[in-house]
Design a protein around this motif. Structure first.
Motif, mmCIF file in Angstrom:
data_model
loop_
_atom_site.group_PDB
_atom_site.id
_atom_site.type_symbol
_atom_site.label_atom_id
_atom_site.label_comp_id
_atom_site.label_asym_id
_atom_site.label_seq_id
_atom_site.Cartn_x
_atom_site.Cartn_y
_atom_site.Cartn_z
ATOM 1 N N ILE A 58 -34.736 -15.649 22.763
ATOM 2 C CA ILE A 58 -33.327 -15.404 22.395
ATOM 3 C C ILE A 58 -32.458 -15.396 23.659
ATOM 4 N N ASN A 59 -32.955 -14.752 24.713
ATOM 5 C CA ASN A 59 -32.167 -14.687 25.958
ATOM 6 C C ASN A 59 -31.941 -16.071 26.548
ATOM 7 N N LYS A 60 -32.989 -16.928 26.500
ATOM 8 C CA LYS A 60 -32.826 -18.292 27.035
ATOM 9 C C LYS A 60 -31.777 -19.051 26.226
ATOM 10 N N ILE A 61 -31.825 -18.866 24.908
ATOM 11 C CA ILE A 61 -30.860 -19.541 24.025
ATOM 12 C C ILE A 61 -29.441 -19.055 24.333
ATOM 13 N N MET A 62 -29.298 -17.754 24.512
ATOM 14 C CA MET A 62 -27.961 -17.202 24.769
ATOM 15 C C MET A 62 -27.432 -17.635 26.137
ATOM 16 N N GLU A 63 -28.348 -17.790 27.083
ATOM 17 C CA GLU A 63 -27.915 -18.264 28.396
ATOM 18 C C GLU A 63 -27.360 -19.685 28.286
ATOM 19 N N CYS A 64 -28.017 -20.498 27.446
ATOM 20 C CA CYS A 64 -27.476 -21.843 27.175
ATOM 21 C C CYS A 64 -26.124 -21.711 26.485
ATOM 22 N N GLY A 65 -26.015 -20.753 25.556
ATOM 23 C CA GLY A 65 -24.748 -20.550 24.846
ATOM 24 C C GLY A 65 -23.597 -20.313 25.801
ATOM 25 N N ILE A 66 -23.782 -19.381 26.721
ATOM 26 C CA ILE A 66 -22.663 -19.010 27.597
ATOM 27 C C ILE A 66 -22.418 -20.025 28.703
ATOM 28 N N ASN A 67 -23.305 -21.034 28.791
ATOM 29 C CA ASN A 67 -23.035 -22.121 29.725
ATOM 30 C C ASN A 67 -22.245 -23.252 29.073
ATOM 31 N N ALA A 68 -21.754 -23.019 27.883
ATOM 32 C CA ALA A 68 -20.911 -24.014 27.208
ATOM 33 C C ALA A 68 -19.600 -24.184 27.979
ATOM 34 N N PRO A 69 -19.004 -25.382 27.870
ATOM 35 C CA PRO A 69 -17.660 -25.522 28.434
ATOM 36 C C PRO A 69 -16.726 -24.547 27.731
ATOM 37 N N ASN A 70 -15.793 -23.974 28.482
ATOM 38 C CA ASN A 70 -14.841 -23.031 27.871
ATOM 39 C C ASN A 70 -13.576 -23.008 28.694
ATOM 40 N N GLY A 71 -12.457 -22.801 28.030
ATOM 41 C CA GLY A 71 -11.150 -22.925 28.670
ATOM 42 C C GLY A 71 -11.013 -22.031 29.897
ATOM 43 N N GLN A 72 -10.704 -22.659 31.030
ATOM 44 C CA GLN A 72 -10.479 -21.975 32.312
ATOM 45 C C GLN A 72 -11.636 -21.043 32.702
ATOM 46 N N ASN A 73 -12.779 -21.298 32.165
ATOM 47 C CA ASN A 73 -13.964 -20.435 32.331
ATOM 48 C C ASN A 73 -13.643 -18.964 32.038
#
Ligand SMILES: Cc1cc2nc3c(=O)[nH]c(=O)nc-3n(C[C@H](O)[C@H](O)[C@H](O)COP(=O)(O)O)c2cc1C
Length: 209
Positions: A58-73
């Motif tokens: 789950i942690n690995k998946i969430m780390e991928c999640g928060i590495n998504a592109p996002n406005g102005q980081n």
């Protein structure tokens, strides 16, 4: 991404998605590369096995999640993960009581019995936060699939909870930061079904000369 890194990523994904193929699928489609295969073989899963998803995965998946592109980081999201069945049951009970005009099974069923539930909230102060949360969710679902973990994006729980005073205790349990708005759920778990792809309309995409 540098070619060598891309190649390494493709190798890892090839290994991951090779265990990922729908068990009862007769599809023989071949894909250009492992990333495309991962995207094209992901499906919404509404039936899960009892096999728990480890917190490590789950942690690995969430780390991928928060590495998504996002406005102005700004990372204008917050995620609360519930993998404890007792906590999930408590949430479902509150929701069923808070939506008395709807059958309790229908309210509880909105989570599709996924054994792990990611509740996602957005910062409404940032106008692009809904897109950020959508991209976060896509990364969560695709990286999950690369580990053989199925997923389902869920808007229905938001309909039952958001703006419903009787369901406020659910938000108290989740404990999002002040001002954040619950906007989406992503359920995760090992698939117990292999649904076929639903049709897509390439006509929605047009080149303009
Ligand atoms: C924003 C959003 C909300 C969704 N809400 C639900 C939902 O509440 N319940 C559900 O079963 N599926 C839900 N889905 C899943 C869609 O029905 C599914 O992605 C779509 O039919 C395409 O199928 P596929 O994901 O297997 O390609 C949602 C998907 C998105 C992106």
């Amino acid at each position: 991404m540098k070619p060598i890194k891309l190649f390494a990523a493709a190798l890892i994904l090839t290994a991951a998605v090779s265990c990922n193929q729908p068990q009862n699928s007769s599809e023989t489609t071949t894909y250009d590369n492992a990333v495309v295969e991962n995207i094209m073989t992901r499906r919404s899963i509404r039936k899960y096995t009892d096999q728990p998803v480890s917190r490590d995965v789950i942690n690995k998946i969430m780390e991928c999640g928060i590495n998504a592109p996002n406005g102005q980081n700004k990372q204008s999201w917050e995620v609360r993960i519930v993998d404890n069945p007792a906590t999930m049951e408590k949430i479902k009970e509150i929701m069923a009581k808070g939506n008395p005009t709807i059958k309790p099974e229908a309210v509880k069923g909105c989570f599709r019995d996924a054994p792990v539930m990611a509740f996602i909230a957005r910062d409404p102060e940032y106008p692009f936060s809904a897109y950020d949360c959508g991209l976060l969710s896509a990364n969560i679902m695709l990286s999950a699939w690369s580990y053989g973990v199925g997923s389902i994006c869920l808007g229905m729980p938001v309909r039952f909870i958001a703006g419903n005073e009787a369901c406020k205790p659910v938000l108290d349990i989740l404990g999002f930061s002040e001002g954040y708005e619950f906007c989406l759920c992503v359920g995760l778990g090992y698939p117990d079904e292999a649904p076929a792809a639903k049709p897509r309309d390439m006509g929605k995409v047009k080149f303009i000369e």
